[in-house]
Design a protein around this motif. Structure first.
Motif, PDB file in Angstrom:
ATOM      1  N   PHE A 164       0.843  -1.196   0.000  1.00  0.00           N
ATOM      2  CA  PHE A 164       0.000   0.000   0.000  1.00  0.00           C
ATOM      3  C   PHE A 164       0.885   1.256   0.000  1.00  0.00           C
ATOM      4  O   PHE A 164       0.627   2.211  -0.745  1.00  0.00           O
ATOM      5  CB  PHE A 164      -0.899  -0.026   1.247  1.00  0.00           C
ATOM      6  CG  PHE A 164      -1.919   1.075   1.303  1.00  0.00           C
ATOM      7  CD1 PHE A 164      -3.151   0.919   0.687  1.00  0.00           C
ATOM      8  CD2 PHE A 164      -1.661   2.263   1.970  1.00  0.00           C
ATOM      9  CE1 PHE A 164      -4.108   1.927   0.749  1.00  0.00           C
ATOM     10  CE2 PHE A 164      -2.605   3.276   2.032  1.00  0.00           C
ATOM     11  CZ  PHE A 164      -3.831   3.107   1.417  1.00  0.00           C
ATOM     12  N   GLY A 165       1.940   1.218   0.821  1.00  0.00           N
ATOM     13  CA  GLY A 165       2.863   2.359   0.888  1.00  0.00           C
ATOM     14  C   GLY A 165       3.563   2.589  -0.442  1.00  0.00           C
ATOM     15  O   GLY A 165       3.695   3.732  -0.898  1.00  0.00           O
ATOM     16  N   MET A 166       3.992   1.507  -1.083  1.00  0.00           N
ATOM     17  CA  MET A 166       4.660   1.643  -2.387  1.00  0.00           C
ATOM     18  C   MET A 166       3.696   2.188  -3.431  1.00  0.00           C
ATOM     19  O   MET A 166       4.054   3.022  -4.270  1.00  0.00           O
ATOM     20  CB  MET A 166       5.238   0.294  -2.832  1.00  0.00           C
ATOM     21  CG  MET A 166       6.568  -0.004  -2.148  1.00  0.00           C
ATOM     22  SD  MET A 166       6.963  -1.749  -2.079  1.00  0.00           S
ATOM     23  CE  MET A 166       6.927  -2.199  -3.770  1.00  0.00           C
ATOM     24  N   SER A 167       2.461   1.707  -3.365  1.00  0.00           N
ATOM     25  CA  SER A 167       1.449   2.198  -4.304  1.00  0.00           C
ATOM     26  C   SER A 167       1.212   3.694  -4.079  1.00  0.00           C
ATOM     27  O   SER A 167       1.097   4.475  -5.031  1.00  0.00           O
ATOM     28  CB  SER A 167       0.164   1.393  -4.104  1.00  0.00           C
ATOM     29  OG  SER A 167      -0.904   1.997  -4.747  1.00  0.00           O
ATOM     30  N   ALA A 168       1.168   4.111  -2.793  1.00  0.00           N
ATOM     31  CA  ALA A 168       0.966   5.540  -2.482  1.00  0.00           C
ATOM     32  C   ALA A 168       2.119   6.365  -3.038  1.00  0.00           C
ATOM     33  O   ALA A 168       1.898   7.434  -3.629  1.00  0.00           O
ATOM     34  CB  ALA A 168       0.849   5.729  -0.970  1.00  0.00           C
ATOM     35  N   LEU A 169       3.347   5.870  -2.881  1.00  0.00           N
ATOM     36  CA  LEU A 169       4.515   6.611  -3.390  1.00  0.00           C
ATOM     37  C   LEU A 169       4.457   6.713  -4.911  1.00  0.00           C
ATOM     38  O   LEU A 169       4.784   7.757  -5.491  1.00  0.00           O
ATOM     39  CB  LEU A 169       5.813   5.921  -2.953  1.00  0.00           C
ATOM     40  CG  LEU A 169       6.138   6.017  -1.459  1.00  0.00           C
ATOM     41  CD1 LEU A 169       7.340   5.151  -1.111  1.00  0.00           C
ATOM     42  CD2 LEU A 169       6.407   7.467  -1.053  1.00  0.00           C
ATOM     43  N   ARG A 170       4.018   5.628  -5.557  1.00  0.00           N
ATOM     44  CA  ARG A 170       3.929   5.639  -7.023  1.00  0.00           C
ATOM     45  C   ARG A 170       2.881   6.660  -7.478  1.00  0.00           C
ATOM     46  O   ARG A 170       3.119   7.435  -8.402  1.00  0.00           O
ATOM     47  CB  ARG A 170       3.559   4.239  -7.519  1.00  0.00           C
ATOM     48  CG  ARG A 170       3.872   4.028  -9.001  1.00  0.00           C
ATOM     49  CD  ARG A 170       3.559   2.628  -9.474  1.00  0.00           C
ATOM     50  NE  ARG A 170       2.141   2.307  -9.385  1.00  0.00           N
ATOM     51  CZ  ARG A 170       1.633   1.364  -8.606  1.00  0.00           C
ATOM     52  NH1 ARG A 170       2.419   0.657  -7.826  1.00  0.00           N
ATOM     53  NH2 ARG A 170       0.333   1.130  -8.587  1.00  0.00           N
ATOM     54  N   HIS A 171       1.745   6.672  -6.795  1.00  0.00           N
ATOM     55  CA  HIS A 171       0.689   7.625  -7.164  1.00  0.00           C
ATOM     56  C   HIS A 171       1.082   9.073  -6.844  1.00  0.00           C
ATOM     57  O   HIS A 171       0.544  10.001  -7.434  1.00  0.00           O
ATOM     58  CB  HIS A 171      -0.622   7.267  -6.461  1.00  0.00           C
ATOM     59  CG  HIS A 171      -1.304   6.092  -7.079  1.00  0.00           C
ATOM     60  ND1 HIS A 171      -1.850   6.126  -8.341  1.00  0.00           N
ATOM     61  CD2 HIS A 171      -1.503   4.845  -6.617  1.00  0.00           C
ATOM     62  CE1 HIS A 171      -2.369   4.941  -8.614  1.00  0.00           C
ATOM     63  NE2 HIS A 171      -2.177   4.142  -7.600  1.00  0.00           N
ATOM     64  N   MET A 172       2.021   9.230  -5.902  1.00  0.00           N
ATOM     65  CA  MET A 172       2.470  10.570  -5.523  1.00  0.00           C
ATOM     66  C   MET A 172       3.205  11.247  -6.683  1.00  0.00           C
ATOM     67  O   MET A 172       3.159  12.461  -6.831  1.00  0.00           O
ATOM     68  CB  MET A 172       3.419  10.440  -4.327  1.00  0.00           C
ATOM     69  CG  MET A 172       3.123  11.375  -3.194  1.00  0.00           C
ATOM     70  SD  MET A 172       4.197  10.986  -1.815  1.00  0.00           S
ATOM     71  CE  MET A 172       3.046  10.287  -0.678  1.00  0.00           C
ATOM     72  N   VAL A 173       3.903  10.434  -7.467  1.00  0.00           N
ATOM     73  CA  VAL A 173       4.712  11.026  -8.546  1.00  0.00           C
ATOM     74  C   VAL A 173       3.997  10.990  -9.899  1.00  0.00           C
ATOM     75  O   VAL A 173       4.546  11.462 -10.895  1.00  0.00           O
ATOM     76  CB  VAL A 173       6.093  10.330  -8.660  1.00  0.00           C
ATOM     77  CG1 VAL A 173       6.927  10.633  -7.437  1.00  0.00           C
ATOM     78  CG2 VAL A 173       5.958   8.827  -8.852  1.00  0.00           C
ATOM     79  N   THR A 174       2.797  10.415  -9.950  1.00  0.00           N
ATOM     80  CA  THR A 174       2.037  10.448 -11.206  1.00  0.00           C
ATOM     81  C   THR A 174       0.744  11.234 -10.969  1.00  0.00           C
ATOM     82  O   THR A 174       0.135  11.102  -9.916  1.00  0.00           O
ATOM     83  CB  THR A 174       1.678   9.018 -11.675  1.00  0.00           C
ATOM     84  OG1 THR A 174       0.956   8.373 -10.632  1.00  0.00           O
ATOM     85  CG2 THR A 174       2.916   8.201 -11.998  1.00  0.00           C
ATOM     86  N   GLY A 175       0.365  12.027 -11.929  1.00  0.00           N
ATOM     87  CA  GLY A 175      -0.817  12.870 -11.763  1.00  0.00           C
ATOM     88  C   GLY A 175      -2.099  12.081 -11.852  1.00  0.00           C
ATOM     89  O   GLY A 175      -2.074  10.877 -12.070  1.00  0.00           O
ATOM     90  N   PRO A 176      -3.244  12.713 -11.681  1.00  0.00           N
ATOM     91  CA  PRO A 176      -3.370  14.115 -11.297  1.00  0.00           C
ATOM     92  C   PRO A 176      -3.163  14.314  -9.798  1.00  0.00           C
ATOM     93  O   PRO A 176      -3.317  13.376  -9.006  1.00  0.00           O
ATOM     94  CB  PRO A 176      -4.822  14.441 -11.674  1.00  0.00           C
ATOM     95  CG  PRO A 176      -5.541  13.149 -11.549  1.00  0.00           C
ATOM     96  CD  PRO A 176      -4.554  12.067 -11.896  1.00  0.00           C
ATOM     97  N   PHE A 177      -2.813  15.564  -9.423  1.00  0.00           N
ATOM     98  CA  PHE A 177      -2.641  15.918  -8.022  1.00  0.00           C
ATOM     99  C   PHE A 177      -3.832  16.792  -7.615  1.00  0.00           C
ATOM    100  O   PHE A 177      -4.302  17.605  -8.415  1.00  0.00           O
ATOM    101  CB  PHE A 177      -1.319  16.679  -7.852  1.00  0.00           C
ATOM    102  CG  PHE A 177      -1.047  17.066  -6.422  1.00  0.00           C
ATOM    103  CD1 PHE A 177      -0.729  16.111  -5.477  1.00  0.00           C
ATOM    104  CD2 PHE A 177      -1.105  18.394  -6.040  1.00  0.00           C
ATOM    105  CE1 PHE A 177      -0.491  16.466  -4.158  1.00  0.00           C
ATOM    106  CE2 PHE A 177      -0.856  18.758  -4.722  1.00  0.00           C
ATOM    107  CZ  PHE A 177      -0.552  17.791  -3.783  1.00  0.00           C
ATOM    108  N   TYR A 178      -4.337  16.592  -6.411  1.00  0.00           N
ATOM    109  CA  TYR A 178      -5.526  17.335  -5.973  1.00  0.00           C
ATOM    110  C   TYR A 178      -5.132  18.366  -4.911  1.00  0.00           C
ATOM    111  O   TYR A 178      -5.087  18.037  -3.716  1.00  0.00           O
ATOM    112  CB  TYR A 178      -6.578  16.359  -5.434  1.00  0.00           C
ATOM    113  CG  TYR A 178      -7.085  15.420  -6.502  1.00  0.00           C
ATOM    114  CD1 TYR A 178      -8.034  15.843  -7.420  1.00  0.00           C
ATOM    115  CD2 TYR A 178      -6.587  14.122  -6.620  1.00  0.00           C
ATOM    116  CE1 TYR A 178      -8.485  15.000  -8.421  1.00  0.00           C
ATOM    117  CE2 TYR A 178      -7.030  13.272  -7.622  1.00  0.00           C
ATOM    118  CZ  TYR A 178      -7.977  13.711  -8.516  1.00  0.00           C
ATOM    119  OH  TYR A 178      -8.413  12.870  -9.506  1.00  0.00           O
ATOM    120  N   PRO A 179      -4.817  19.603  -5.318  1.00  0.00           N
ATOM    121  CA  PRO A 179      -4.309  20.606  -4.369  1.00  0.00           C
ATOM    122  C   PRO A 179      -5.300  20.951  -3.263  1.00  0.00           C
ATOM    123  O   PRO A 179      -4.908  21.148  -2.118  1.00  0.00           O
ATOM    124  CB  PRO A 179      -4.001  21.830  -5.243  1.00  0.00           C
ATOM    125  CG  PRO A 179      -4.599  21.570  -6.556  1.00  0.00           C
ATOM    126  CD  PRO A 179      -4.855  20.108  -6.678  1.00  0.00           C
TER     127      PRO A 179
END
Lengths: 248, 265
Positions: free
Chosen positions: B32-47
């Protein structure tokens, strides 16, 4: 349009779907009936990819739904959840306009708000509810907001998961009429899950009955009224005796 | 004899099951943590979700972290003074309070307080979203729950926790200063000079890094347990409890490992 071929799904040792085979035609309204816990919601979630089937194949226009661009696939669907599933942290227009503000065709805030209010009006809610939060609305109003959200992007296929559960008969009638009108006017394909026979008669072109993880019966509403199938007969008359165990 | 053998087998089997369940859970959290890190560097980002989480996690945790720090700093000063008196080493109070706060107590107690406040709130919120099908609804609206729900919270906690630790360090040292000067009779200028003179940049930096790691752990466990919550009120309650307990244990364990890495080489 949507084809299910021998779809199986189990949760640990509970076999919910045991080989569902079903054709859902384009621009029609199919209602799936069946007792509680027979896998009706799981069936919809399998089609949407929210739950992965253990076996079998689900095709949309002849293409396997598990491959290809998921966003483009989901763009074709709208769904009204049983409890509304409105986002508590967003106000009503933000809920309705959620998808309108995202993706390649995203609208700006003002246009999305206007469109959300237009959809709210379509389901009989005025612009005064736009800035309220879901917790401030009654159950019936929440269902209507959920319906407005489901139709906001004019999807080709709309799923309704028990749209009248928990509503009084008058509000249930309003929701049934809205579903029928909207589906007809949009030319959408509708799949509805319900226990409510009044809803079935108001919404359905076709009816499928699910029991024991398989489709036990499939036909039109008039065929349903005349069928001698013991499962359908017991279900539509709400009889405690018959092939469906009353205590499950 | 046979019955005893069966009982022993059953006992060992139960222990084995527990061990496998524990390891499987660690594996799932790591994935889950690795998936979160992967999603952190791929968009979209929700400011908007990120800034909301920043306020909820960072800003609203300030009072609890500050209160914890001020009382801890004061108690530390009293303890070191009493302990140091045995060796006529009362003068070390300012430096030990400062080092103790910035290296250990600031990040660890701050982390534990934030775990109690934030991991529970994230797990309860996301758990409720799960049981009311809001997470399913997000997916049907072409929005990835990991990107929309987990990434903003994990990022906000990871970034705000070092700031909370820095504020907690300062308030804790101030607590020690107040007790030292008003209760233990230290000269104010000497107390401050000893605090500053003995404190090194790495003492502060290591504590801030620990803070970032603890912030990541707190939000990760909150999101993991919330998004995998069981059904109903009981499921959400269990998810909340697991998030707080898991985050607290992981903070203490990772604190030991980080201390080994930072200060024993």
């Amino acid at each position: 349009m949507i084809t299910l071929n021998s779809v199986h799904k189990s949760f640990k040792d509970k076999h919910v779907l045991r080989g569902i085979t079903l054709e859902i035609p384009r621009s029609g309204s199919l209602v799936v009936i069946g007792g509680s816990g027979t896998g009706k919601s799981v069936l919809l979630k399998c089609i949407l990819g929210l739950v992965t089937p253990d076996q079998g194949q689900i095709l949309l226009d002849g293409k396997d739904v598990s491959v290809g661009n998921r966003e483009a696939f989901l763009d074709r669907f709208g769904m009204l959840f049983q409890g509304g599933a409105l986002f508590d942290s967003l106000n009503i227009w933000e809920n309705v306009g959620f998808r309108l503000r995202r993706g390649p065709k995203a609208l700006n805030k003002s246009d999305a708000r206007d469109k959300a209010i237009e959809k709210l009006r379509r389901v009989g809610l005025g612009p005064e509810v736009a800035n309220l939060y879901p917790a401030e609305l009654s159950g019936g109003m929440q269902k209507r907001v959920g319906l407005a959200r489901a139709i906001a992007t004019a999807p080709e296929i709309i799923f309704f998961d028990e749209p009248t559960t928990g509503l009084d008969p008058i509000m249930a009638g309003v929701i049934n009429d809205l579903i029928r009108e909207i589906v007809t006017e949009m030319g959408a394909t509708a799949v509805t899950i319900t226990h409510d026979m009044t809803s079935v008669r108001a919404i359905a072109d076709q009816v499928a009955m699910i029991h024991d993880g398989t489709i036990k019966w499939h036909g039109t509403v008039s065929q349903m009224n005349e069928t001698t199938d013991p499962y359908v007969d017991q279900f539509i008359h709400g009889s405690a005796t018959g092939p469906i165990a009353a205590l499950r | 004899m046979t019955q005893i053998n069966i009982a022993i087998q059953q006992f060992l089997g139960a222990i084995g099951h527990l061990a496998f369940d524990f390891l499987a859970q660690i594996g799932r959290i790591a994935l889950f943590g690795m998936s979160a890190l992967r999603h952190m560097v791929t968009g979209p980002f929700y400011p908007r979700e990120f800034f909301t989480a920043l306020v909820q996690i960072g800003w609203f945790s300030l009072p609890v972290v500050g209160l914890t720090a001020v009382f801890t700093g004061g108690a530390l000063a009293l303890q070191i003074y009493a302990g140091g008196a045995r060796f006529s080493a009362e003068a070390v109070v300012p430096s030990i309070v400062a080092i103790g706060m910035v290296r250990e107590l600031g990040p660890v107690l701050g982390g534990l307080m934030v775990a109690a406040r934030v991991a529970s709130s994230i797990a309860a919120e996301l758990g409720t979203m799960k049981v009311t099908e809001q997470i399913d609804a997000l997916q049907t609206l072409s929005t990835h729950p990991m990107k929309y729900l987990a990434v903003p919270r994990i990022l906000a906690a990871t970034l705000s926790m070092p700031i909370l630790v820095a504020v907690g360090d300062a308030i804790g040292i101030m607590g020690g200063y107040l007790v030292g000067t008003h209760r233990l009779g230290f000269n104010a200028a000497t107390y401050l000079k000893n605090t500053v003179d003995f404190l090194e940049a790495w003492d502060v930096g290591s504590g801030l890094i620990k803070g970032a790691v603890f912030g990541f752990i707190v939000a990760l466990l909150g999101c993991y347990h919330g998004m995998n919550s069981g059904r109903g009120a009981q499921g959400v309650g269990r998810a909340t409890k697991s998030a707080v307990v898991g985050a607290s244990v992981l903070i203490l364990a990772s604190n030991y490992l980080l201390t080994e890495v930072f200060f024993t080489s």
